[in-house]
Design a protein around this motif. Structure first.
Motif, PDB file in Angstrom:
ATOM      1  N   SER A   1       0.882  -1.303   0.051  1.00  0.00           N
ATOM      2  CA  SER A   1      -0.015  -0.115  -0.118  1.00  0.00           C
ATOM      3  C   SER A   1       0.901   1.176  -0.077  1.00  0.00           C
ATOM      4  O   SER A   1       2.084   0.962   0.346  1.00  0.00           O
ATOM      5  CB  SER A   1      -0.934  -0.078   1.175  1.00  0.00           C
ATOM      6  N   THR A   2       0.294   2.328  -0.191  1.00  0.00           N
ATOM      7  CA  THR A   2       0.927   3.773  -0.300  1.00  0.00           C
ATOM      8  C   THR A   2       1.543   3.939   1.184  1.00  0.00           C
ATOM      9  O   THR A   2       2.301   4.720   1.243  1.00  0.00           O
ATOM     10  CB  THR A   2       0.190   4.946  -0.744  1.00  0.00           C
ATOM     11  N   THR A   3       1.019   3.297   2.177  1.00  0.00           N
ATOM     12  CA  THR A   3       1.567   3.414   3.438  1.00  0.00           C
ATOM     13  C   THR A   3       2.679   2.652   3.961  1.00  0.00           C
ATOM     14  O   THR A   3       3.192   2.425   4.929  1.00  0.00           O
ATOM     15  CB  THR A   3       0.462   3.265   4.547  1.00  0.00           C
ATOM     16  N   GLY A   4       3.053   1.622   3.081  1.00  0.00           N
ATOM     17  CA  GLY A   4       3.970   0.850   3.136  1.00  0.00           C
ATOM     18  C   GLY A   4       3.492  -0.669   3.704  1.00  0.00           C
ATOM     19  O   GLY A   4       4.425  -1.641   3.902  1.00  0.00           O
TER      20      GLY A   4
END
Length: 143
Positions: free
Chosen positions: A57-60
């Protein structure tokens, strides 16, 4: 085990050996078969070992989409009519041996040899059903 078709084509032998448009590749644990957002990456048949297909995800946060074993195909989206960016990353979990098959060779042989087409279609349907069952499980766990 797959049988010899009337034409004399042996799907098992095709997927076991290097040849025209095919070569054997060895992966160490944590090596990548392909990475997200890379185009022109090859299609493979995992002969031995275990691998995983993941997204981040974009949050890692990393999520595993599927686990692969010997006998599974890796990167089948490379066979799409319009190749695009990869949406996931495939990584070896254990030492792996894979047969890299060029897109052109796989498409050619699937058109010519129905036993390979049947084998590949069966794989795709089984994977689709497994991923769908995993998704249903996750949806109900959230409730």
């Amino acid at each position: 085990m797959l049988e010899l078709e009337k034409s004399g084509f042996d799907t098992s032998a095709f997927l076991a050996h290097a040849g025209l448009g095919r070569r054997i590749i060895h992966f160490a644990p944590k090596d990548t078969f392909f990475r997200k957002e890379i185009t022109q990456t090859p299609f493979s048949y995992l002969q031995k070992g275990r691998a995983k297909v993941t997204v981040v995800s974009t949050t890692g946060k990393e999520a595993t989409i599927t686990l692969l074993n010997g006998g599974d195909f890796v990167g089948e989206e490379a066979l799409a009519a319009i190749p695009g960016l990869r949406l996931a990353t495939a990584t070896a979990i254990t030492a792996c041996t894979a047969l890299r098959i060029t897109r052109g060779e796989m498409i050619h042989v699937m058109h010519e040899e129905h036993s390979l087409s049947d084998h590949f279609l069966k794989f795709l349907l089984e994977r689709s059903m497994r991923v769908q069952a995993d998704l249903v499980d996750q949806l109900f766990q959230l409730q």
